[in-house]
Design a protein around this motif. Sequence first.
Motif, mmCIF file in Angstrom:
data_model
loop_
_atom_site.group_PDB
_atom_site.id
_atom_site.type_symbol
_atom_site.label_atom_id
_atom_site.label_comp_id
_atom_site.label_asym_id
_atom_site.label_seq_id
_atom_site.Cartn_x
_atom_site.Cartn_y
_atom_site.Cartn_z
ATOM 1 N N ASN A 207 0.837 -1.246 -0.046
ATOM 2 C CA ASN A 207 -0.018 0.103 0.027
ATOM 3 C C ASN A 207 0.894 1.199 0.012
ATOM 4 O O ASN A 207 0.562 2.160 -0.811
ATOM 5 C CB ASN A 207 -1.061 0.064 1.221
ATOM 6 C CG ASN A 207 -1.998 -0.935 1.111
ATOM 7 O OD1 ASN A 207 -2.213 -1.419 0.072
ATOM 8 N ND2 ASN A 207 -2.616 -1.106 2.205
ATOM 9 N N GLN A 208 1.804 1.118 0.708
ATOM 10 C CA GLN A 208 3.100 2.392 0.844
ATOM 11 C C GLN A 208 3.595 2.645 -0.606
ATOM 12 O O GLN A 208 3.620 3.726 -0.992
ATOM 13 C CB GLN A 208 3.912 2.159 1.963
ATOM 14 C CG GLN A 208 4.746 3.485 2.228
ATOM 15 C CD GLN A 208 3.646 4.649 2.776
ATOM 16 O OE1 GLN A 208 2.778 4.460 3.544
ATOM 17 N NE2 GLN A 208 4.118 5.822 2.365
ATOM 18 N N GLN A 209 3.943 1.599 -1.051
ATOM 19 C CA GLN A 209 4.567 1.705 -2.553
ATOM 20 C C GLN A 209 3.513 2.361 -3.463
ATOM 21 O O GLN A 209 3.968 3.213 -4.075
ATOM 22 C CB GLN A 209 5.162 0.353 -2.683
ATOM 23 C CG GLN A 209 6.278 0.151 -2.173
ATOM 24 C CD GLN A 209 6.665 -1.559 -2.624
ATOM 25 O OE1 GLN A 209 6.052 -1.990 -3.458
ATOM 26 N NE2 GLN A 209 7.834 -1.969 -1.859
ATOM 27 N N ALA A 210 2.593 1.855 -3.534
ATOM 28 C CA ALA A 210 1.275 2.135 -4.489
ATOM 29 C C ALA A 210 1.153 3.751 -4.146
ATOM 30 O O ALA A 210 0.896 4.402 -5.002
ATOM 31 C CB ALA A 210 0.044 1.375 -4.240
ATOM 32 N N ILE A 211 1.045 4.191 -2.815
ATOM 33 C CA ILE A 211 0.658 5.702 -2.374
ATOM 34 C C ILE A 211 1.703 6.461 -3.060
ATOM 35 O O ILE A 211 1.606 7.516 -3.735
ATOM 36 C CB ILE A 211 0.524 5.770 -1.010
ATOM 37 C CG1 ILE A 211 -0.845 5.017 -0.617
ATOM 38 C CG2 ILE A 211 0.662 7.287 -0.689
ATOM 39 C CD1 ILE A 211 -0.962 5.041 0.776
ATOM 40 N N GLN A 212 3.063 5.971 -2.769
ATOM 41 C CA GLN A 212 4.176 6.619 -3.438
ATOM 42 C C GLN A 212 4.083 6.791 -4.702
ATOM 43 O O GLN A 212 4.465 7.810 -5.234
ATOM 44 C CB GLN A 212 5.491 5.934 -2.859
ATOM 45 C CG GLN A 212 5.876 6.226 -1.371
ATOM 46 C CD GLN A 212 6.851 5.534 -0.876
ATOM 47 O OE1 GLN A 212 7.469 4.679 -1.581
ATOM 48 N NE2 GLN A 212 7.351 5.687 0.257
ATOM 49 N N GLN A 213 3.694 5.797 -5.543
ATOM 50 C CA GLN A 213 3.738 5.825 -7.098
ATOM 51 C C GLN A 213 2.713 6.564 -7.561
ATOM 52 O O GLN A 213 2.723 7.513 -8.528
ATOM 53 C CB GLN A 213 3.546 4.434 -7.610
ATOM 54 C CG GLN A 213 4.678 3.332 -7.374
ATOM 55 C CD GLN A 213 4.379 2.151 -7.858
ATOM 56 O OE1 GLN A 213 3.068 1.679 -8.216
ATOM 57 N NE2 GLN A 213 5.307 1.311 -7.941
ATOM 58 N N VAL A 214 1.588 6.792 -6.893
ATOM 59 C CA VAL A 214 0.374 7.753 -7.398
ATOM 60 C C VAL A 214 1.236 9.065 -7.035
ATOM 61 O O VAL A 214 0.661 10.108 -7.927
ATOM 62 C CB VAL A 214 -0.866 7.191 -6.426
ATOM 63 C CG1 VAL A 214 -1.888 8.337 -6.519
ATOM 64 C CG2 VAL A 214 -1.330 6.254 -6.978
ATOM 65 N N GLN A 215 1.537 9.234 -6.038
ATOM 66 C CA GLN A 215 1.827 10.684 -5.480
ATOM 67 C C GLN A 215 2.887 11.106 -6.516
ATOM 68 O O GLN A 215 2.893 12.088 -7.049
ATOM 69 C CB GLN A 215 2.360 10.938 -4.261
ATOM 70 C CG GLN A 215 1.582 10.669 -3.354
ATOM 71 C CD GLN A 215 1.876 10.818 -1.672
ATOM 72 O OE1 GLN A 215 2.880 10.484 -1.407
ATOM 73 N NE2 GLN A 215 1.212 11.119 -0.745
ATOM 74 N N ALA A 216 3.625 10.229 -7.047
ATOM 75 C CA ALA A 216 4.849 10.692 -8.069
ATOM 76 C C ALA A 216 4.285 10.972 -9.372
ATOM 77 O O ALA A 216 5.110 11.819 -10.161
ATOM 78 C CB ALA A 216 5.979 9.718 -8.100
ATOM 79 N N SER A 217 3.128 10.213 -9.764
ATOM 80 C CA SER A 217 2.575 10.393 -11.166
ATOM 81 C C SER A 217 1.978 11.674 -11.096
ATOM 82 O O SER A 217 1.326 12.015 -12.283
ATOM 83 C CB SER A 217 2.076 9.285 -11.473
ATOM 84 O OG SER A 217 0.859 9.116 -10.692
ATOM 85 N N ILE A 218 1.460 12.383 -10.010
ATOM 86 C CA ILE A 218 0.574 13.412 -10.164
ATOM 87 C C ILE A 218 1.425 14.858 -10.640
ATOM 88 O O ILE A 218 2.621 15.048 -10.309
ATOM 89 C CB ILE A 218 0.117 13.765 -8.603
ATOM 90 C CG1 ILE A 218 -0.712 12.532 -8.185
ATOM 91 C CG2 ILE A 218 -0.673 15.085 -8.564
ATOM 92 C CD1 ILE A 218 -1.271 12.857 -6.783
ATOM 93 N N PRO A 219 0.983 15.466 -11.729
ATOM 94 C CA PRO A 219 1.722 16.409 -12.150
ATOM 95 C C PRO A 219 1.613 17.711 -11.302
ATOM 96 O O PRO A 219 1.084 17.865 -10.553
ATOM 97 C CB PRO A 219 0.973 16.399 -13.577
ATOM 98 C CG PRO A 219 -0.377 16.162 -13.364
ATOM 99 C CD PRO A 219 -0.496 15.033 -12.385
ATOM 100 N N GLU A 220 2.621 18.394 -11.541
ATOM 101 C CA GLU A 220 2.650 19.568 -10.870
ATOM 102 C C GLU A 220 1.540 20.492 -11.262
ATOM 103 O O GLU A 220 1.201 20.622 -12.413
ATOM 104 C CB GLU A 220 4.010 20.378 -10.990
ATOM 105 C CG GLU A 220 5.393 19.730 -10.549
ATOM 106 C CD GLU A 220 5.379 19.681 -9.060
ATOM 107 O OE1 GLU A 220 4.829 20.608 -8.259
ATOM 108 O OE2 GLU A 220 5.900 18.666 -8.555
ATOM 109 N N PRO A 221 1.133 21.398 -10.307
ATOM 110 C CA PRO A 221 -0.155 22.224 -10.615
ATOM 111 C C PRO A 221 0.144 23.199 -11.686
ATOM 112 O O PRO A 221 1.492 23.813 -11.406
ATOM 113 C CB PRO A 221 -0.507 22.790 -9.202
ATOM 114 C CG PRO A 221 0.445 22.558 -8.162
ATOM 115 C CD PRO A 221 1.328 21.461 -8.977
ATOM 116 N N CYS A 222 -0.405 23.541 -12.679
ATOM 117 C CA CYS A 222 -0.112 24.654 -13.463
ATOM 118 C C CYS A 222 -0.424 25.914 -12.734
ATOM 119 O O CYS A 222 -1.316 26.428 -12.095
ATOM 120 C CB CYS A 222 -1.101 24.502 -14.732
ATOM 121 S SG CYS A 222 -0.575 22.755 -15.661
#
Length: 114
Positions: free
Chosen positions: A90-105
């Motif tokens: 679960n922790q790895q999945a959360i980190q992957q999701v957070q890493a794939s969120i683009p920076e706000p424009c």
Amino acid sequence: MPDLNIIQGDLENFSHELRDLSTKVGGFIASPSDLRKVASAMEGGSSCQRATYAGEHMEDQLTALRNSFVTLADNVEAAANQFKATEEINQQAIQQVQASIPEPCPPVGPSKGE
């Protein structure tokens, strides 16, 4: 139903305590065999046989109890390991999701000074 709140180490401690308890119970398994000594005090009577049977029955029950504690300790330890593995996934999945969120424009609109 509320979520189960498992604190790290709880299951491992519970498993350890169960193993300790099984060891303590195991220390009593030989004690009922002392009932066999009744034979020397009560030769020929039915009380002697009953005491012997009772001792054997208690030995069997104590052995079963000890084995049940060991099995439960093993199951709790396995559950703790599964819980830990699931939490890591679960922790790895959360980190992957957070890493794939683009920076706000930055906001789009007229720039200052126009």
